[in-house]
Scaffold this motif. Structure first.
Motif, PDB file in Angstrom:
ATOM      1  N   PRO B 233       0.851  -1.146  -0.169  1.00  0.00           N
ATOM      2  CA  PRO B 233       0.044   0.094  -0.104  1.00  0.00           C
ATOM      3  C   PRO B 233       0.756   1.176  -0.215  1.00  0.00           C
ATOM      4  O   PRO B 233       0.384   2.258  -0.297  1.00  0.00           O
ATOM      5  N   LEU B 234       2.160   1.205   0.340  1.00  0.00           N
ATOM      6  CA  LEU B 234       2.938   2.437   0.543  1.00  0.00           C
ATOM      7  C   LEU B 234       3.077   3.281  -0.736  1.00  0.00           C
ATOM      8  O   LEU B 234       2.839   4.625  -0.432  1.00  0.00           O
ATOM      9  N   PRO B 235       2.966   2.981  -2.217  1.00  0.00           N
ATOM     10  CA  PRO B 235       2.917   3.959  -2.958  1.00  0.00           C
ATOM     11  C   PRO B 235       1.636   4.881  -2.961  1.00  0.00           C
ATOM     12  O   PRO B 235       1.759   6.114  -3.326  1.00  0.00           O
ATOM     13  N   PHE B 236       0.311   4.623  -2.578  1.00  0.00           N
ATOM     14  CA  PHE B 236      -0.606   5.104  -2.384  1.00  0.00           C
ATOM     15  C   PHE B 236      -0.668   5.924  -1.167  1.00  0.00           C
ATOM     16  O   PHE B 236      -1.018   7.158  -1.123  1.00  0.00           O
ATOM     17  N   PHE B 237       0.045   5.744  -0.173  1.00  0.00           N
ATOM     18  CA  PHE B 237       0.486   6.331   1.025  1.00  0.00           C
ATOM     19  C   PHE B 237       1.198   7.752   0.802  1.00  0.00           C
ATOM     20  O   PHE B 237       0.836   8.561   1.288  1.00  0.00           O
ATOM     21  N   VAL B 238       2.249   7.295   0.148  1.00  0.00           N
ATOM     22  CA  VAL B 238       3.394   8.514  -0.143  1.00  0.00           C
ATOM     23  C   VAL B 238       3.014   9.263  -1.471  1.00  0.00           C
ATOM     24  O   VAL B 238       3.516  10.297  -1.710  1.00  0.00           O
ATOM     25  N   THR B 239       2.402   8.739  -2.337  1.00  0.00           N
ATOM     26  CA  THR B 239       1.967   9.021  -3.692  1.00  0.00           C
ATOM     27  C   THR B 239       3.130   9.230  -4.674  1.00  0.00           C
ATOM     28  O   THR B 239       2.862   9.642  -5.755  1.00  0.00           O
ATOM     29  N   TYR B 240       4.356   9.311  -4.099  1.00  0.00           N
ATOM     30  CA  TYR B 240       5.464   9.552  -5.016  1.00  0.00           C
ATOM     31  C   TYR B 240       6.774   8.460  -4.282  1.00  0.00           C
ATOM     32  O   TYR B 240       6.963   8.708  -3.244  1.00  0.00           O
ATOM     33  N   LEU B 241       6.800   7.590  -5.097  1.00  0.00           N
ATOM     34  CA  LEU B 241       7.723   6.450  -4.872  1.00  0.00           C
ATOM     35  C   LEU B 241       9.069   6.440  -5.494  1.00  0.00           C
ATOM     36  O   LEU B 241       9.199   6.408  -6.600  1.00  0.00           O
TER      37      LEU B 241
END
Ligand SMILES: Nc1ncnc2c1ncn2[C@@H]1O[C@H](COP(=O)(O)OP(=O)(O)OP(=O)(O)O)[C@@H](O)[C@H]1O
Ligand SMILES: [Mg+2]
Lengths: 240, 321
Positions: B233-241
Motif C-alpha cells: 500500500p506504500l505507493p498510495f500512502f506516499v503518492t511519490y515512490l
C-alpha cells in the motif's frame, strides 16, 4: 538374525587427523551393547557419524536395512535412531517439560495431542527423576540433572535404537544404578541400546556385548568378560 | 511457549484469540468512522505498518533466531510490485497486496533455499546483500521510474466512503491484526517449538527430529510475504515512490529495533515495541525535528540491548518471578 544397525567400513577424518578408521559394527535388534575406549578414541565421533550430526568420509550405515548415509539427522531420528549428547545440549529458552515436547511433537510416527504430549513428557521425566523440575529452565538444573534431561529427551523420540553417550558421568552410585535400571527396563520394552560409558561397573552390569575403540579403531568386540581381558584393551587402559 | 504455562492459568486458545482480534479490528473500524481528521489515519497507518513489519521480522528473527537485515528489500519489492501492477493493469489494492506478498514469499523461498544453510551471522550478511542488490535493480527499472521515482495517483475517496487514507489505514489495520494472529498461532503450534529449538541449538533440534531446513525456509517465506504485504500500500500512502523512500534506512532499523525493545520471544513484544517506538518517533518529529528520529531509535535500542536484552516483556516477566 538381521542386524538393526549395520556399520561397514566407517571412516572419519578431521583435516589430517584420522578420528575413525574402517569401523565395522553390527548391532542386533533388542541387543544391549557397551562401547568403551580411552578418551579421544572416537566414540562420540562414531555416534555423531551414524546419527548424521557429522558426515562420515567413507563406509556405509544402515538402520533396519535402510541406508542412512544421505539422510539429514532429523530423518534418522524419525527412523528410530535417537542419541544423547555427551555434553548436554538442552533447549535453553524452553522449560524442562517443553524440551521433551520437541521430540514428542517431531520425532514420533503419529501426531500426538496436546494432552498426550504432556502425559508422555511427564511420564518420562518421572522415569529419570525430574518430574518436580518440569517447569524449570535447563540452566536451573545441576549438571547431573541436565544429563538426565538429555537422556529423557532422546527417549522421548521413541527410538528403536538409543545411543546414550556417557549419560552417567558424575552421577552417584545410587544414581548410576537407577539409570542402568531405567535403560534395562527400556531394553525390556524392545529398544536396542548402545551405552557409551567410562564407568565400568555400569557397563559390565548393562552390556550383553562389549566393543572397545582405541585411537579410532575397533580393537575388541565380544563378550564383556573376554573384552576386558583382551591384552590390547588392557594396554590401552593401563597406558592412559 | 514462555514456560510459565504449567503454573499459570491455561492460555487463551487460538480460535478465541482470532475472535478477539476480529472484534478489536471491528471496534477500531467503527471508532474510525467518527474521526474526521486525516492526520489520525496518517499517524495510525505508520504505527500499524510497523506492527506488521516488526511482527513479520520477529517470526524469523525472534522465534528462530535468524536476523534478517533485508527487511527494506522485501518492503520495497512489495511497494514496487504494487506500483508496477497498478500502472499496468490498475488492479484494486487488495489484489496488489496479495501480489506483493506472493512475490516476496517467492523471494523468501529463493533466499531461504540459498542462504539458510549458512548459519547465524552469514545468513544475516546474505540478507544485507539482498537489500543492496534489489536496490540496484529497482533503481534501474525504468517502468516504475528508475532513480527518479514515480508518482502514483491516490484516489480521493476510499471504496468504503471516507478518504483514501482512511481506507489505507483500515487495510493496514487488517493486515497487522492478521500478522499478529498468524505469529501467535505459529508460536503456539508445533512449528513454534521447532523454531525455539532451532534458535537454542540447531544440531540438538535436528537430533530431536526437527526438520530444521524446511522449517526455516517456510518461516522465511511467511516472514517475507508479510513484509511484502506491508510495502504494497506504500505507493498510495506516499503518492511519490522513489528508491530512497522505499529502501528507507528508518524502516530497516525500526523493524529490528522494535522487536528487540518489546521482546522477541512472544507475539506481544513486537507489537509493544512497534507502538512505543513509532509514537516516540512521531512525537519527536512533531516537537523536535525529523532528523533526530533515528538517533533516538538508536539510543533506545542500545539502552535495551545493554540493560534489558529480553526487552520490555523480559522486564515484566522478570518482575513476576
Ligand atoms: N569437530 C572436531 N574437529 C576436530 N577434531 C575433533 C572433532 N571432534 C572430535 N575430534 C577429535 O577426534 C578425536 C576423537 O574424539 P571423540 O570425542 O570422538 O572421542 P571420545 O572417544 O568420545 O572421547 P571421550 O571419552 O573423552 O568422550 C579426539 O582426538 C578429538 O579431539
Ligand atoms: Mg565422547
Amino acid at each position: 538374525m538381521a542386524a538393526l544397525l549395520d556399520v561397514q567400513g566407517l571412516g572419519k577424518r578431521f583435516g589430517g587427523f584420522t578420528a575413525l578408521a574402517d569401523i565395522d559394527l553390527q548391532v542386533a535388534a533388542g541387543e544391549r551393547l557397551g562401547l568403551i575406549g580411552p578418551n579421544g578414541s572416537g566414540k562420540s565421533t562414531f555416534v555423531n557419524c551414524i546419527s548424521g550430526t557429522l558426515r562420515h568420509d567413507s563406509g556405509r550405515v544402515t538402520l533396519g536395512g535402510q541406508l542412512l548415509d544421505a539422510l539429514p539427522p532429523h530423518q534418522r531420528t524419525r527412523l528410530g535412531l535417537a542419541r544423547s549428547f555427551q555434553l548436554p545440549r538442552p533447549f535453553g529458552s524452553l522449560t524442562v517439560a517443553e524440551n521433551l515436547r520437541v521430540p514428542l511433537l517431531y520425532a514420533g510416527a503419529t501426531k500426538l495431542s496436546d494432552a498426550e504430549c504432556r502425559e508422555r513428557g511427564m511420564a518420562l521425566l518421572g522415569q529419570v527423576g525430574l518430574a518436580d523440575k518440569a517447569a524449570q529452565r535447563p540452566r536451573e538444573l545441576t549438571q547431573i540433572e541436565q544429563r538426565k534431561l538429555e537422556l529423557a529427551r532422546a527417549m522421548a523420540a521413541g527410538p528403536r535404537l538409543l545411543i546414550a553417550d556417557e549419560s552417567m558421568a558424575g552421577l552417584s552410585n545410587a544414581e548410576v544404578d537407577e539409570i542402568v535400571d531405567l535403560l534395562l527396563r527400556l531394553n525390556g520394552q524392545g529398544v536396542t541400546i548402545i551405552m557409551i560409558e567410562h564407568i565400568m561397573r555400569a557397563v559390565m552390569a548393562f552390556s550383553q556385548r562389549l566393543v572397545c575403540f582405541v585411537a579410532g579403531r575397533k580393537v575388541a568386540d565380544g563378550l564383556p568378560e573376554e573384552v576386558v581381558r583382551n591384552p590390547e584393551v588392557e594396554r590401552a587402559y593401563l597406558g592412559e | 511457549m514462555t514456560g510459565d504455562a504449567p503454573l499459570s492459568r491455561p492460555p487463551m486458545g487460538t480460535l478465541a484469540f482470532w475472535c478477539w482480534a476480529a472484534a478489536f479490528t471491528g471496534v477500531v473500524y467503527l471508532a474510525g468512522r467518527w474521526v474526521t481528521n486525516d492526520y489520525v489515519f496518517f499517524a495510525g497507518y505508520i504505527v500499524l505498518q510497523y506492527v506488521l513489519l516488526a511482527t513479520a521480522w520477529n517470526i524469523l528473527g525472534g522465534y528462530a533466531g535468524y536476523v534478517n537485515f533485508g527487511t527494506a528489500a522485501f518492503f520495497a519489492i512489495g511497494a514496487y510490485i504494487s506500483t508496477a501492477l497498478n500502472k499496468w493493469l490498475g488492479l484494486p489494492l487488495p489484489v496488489l497486496i496479495l501480489a506483493g506478498a506472493a512475490v516476496c514469499g517467492l523471494i523468501g523461498l529463493l533466499m531461504g533455499g540459498l542462504t539458510l544453510k549458512l548459519q547465524g551471522v552469514f545468513f544475516s550478511i546474505a540478507t544485507l546483500a539482498l537489500a543492496i542488490v534489489t536496490q540496484a535493480l529497482i533503481t534501474n527499472w525504468e517502468y516504475v521510474g528508475g532513480a527518479a521515482g514515480a508518482y502514483v495517483i491516490r484516489p480521493s475517496r476510499g471504496p468504503l466512503g471516507g478518504s483514501y487514507v482512511e481506507y489505507l489505514f483500515y487495510t493496514m489495520l487488517l493486515l497487522a491484526t492478521l500478522a499478529v494472529c498468524i505469529a501467535r498461532t505459529v508460536e503456539r503450534s508445533a512449528a513454534g517449538y521447532g523454531l525455539a529449538a532451532i534458535r537454542d541449538d540447531e544440531a540438538a533440534a535436528e537430533a530431536a527430529g526437527v526438520p530444521t531446513m524446511k522449517l526455516k525456509v517456510a518461516t522465511t517465506v511467511l516472514s517475507g510475504a508479510l513484509m511484502g504485504a506491508a510495502g504494497a500500500p506504500l505507493p498510495f500512502f506516499v503518492t511519490y515512490l522513489d528508491p530512497p523512500s522505499a529502501f528507507n534506512l528508518a524502516v530497516a532499523v525500526n523493524t529490528i529495533a522494535m522487536p528487540l525493545v518489546g521482546g522477541t520471544a512472544t507475539w506481544i513484544g513486537p507489537v509493544i515495541g512497534a507502538v512505543l517506538l513509532s509514537i516516540v518517533q512521531e512525537a519527536a518529529m512533531v516537537t523536535i525535528s525529523s532528523a533526530v528520529n533515528l538517533l533516538l531509535v538508536g539510543l533506545i535500542m542500545i539502552g535495551f540491548i545493554t540493560l534489558a536484552p529480553n526487552g520490555i516483556m523480559g522486564l515484566l516477566r522478570g518482575r513476576r518471578r
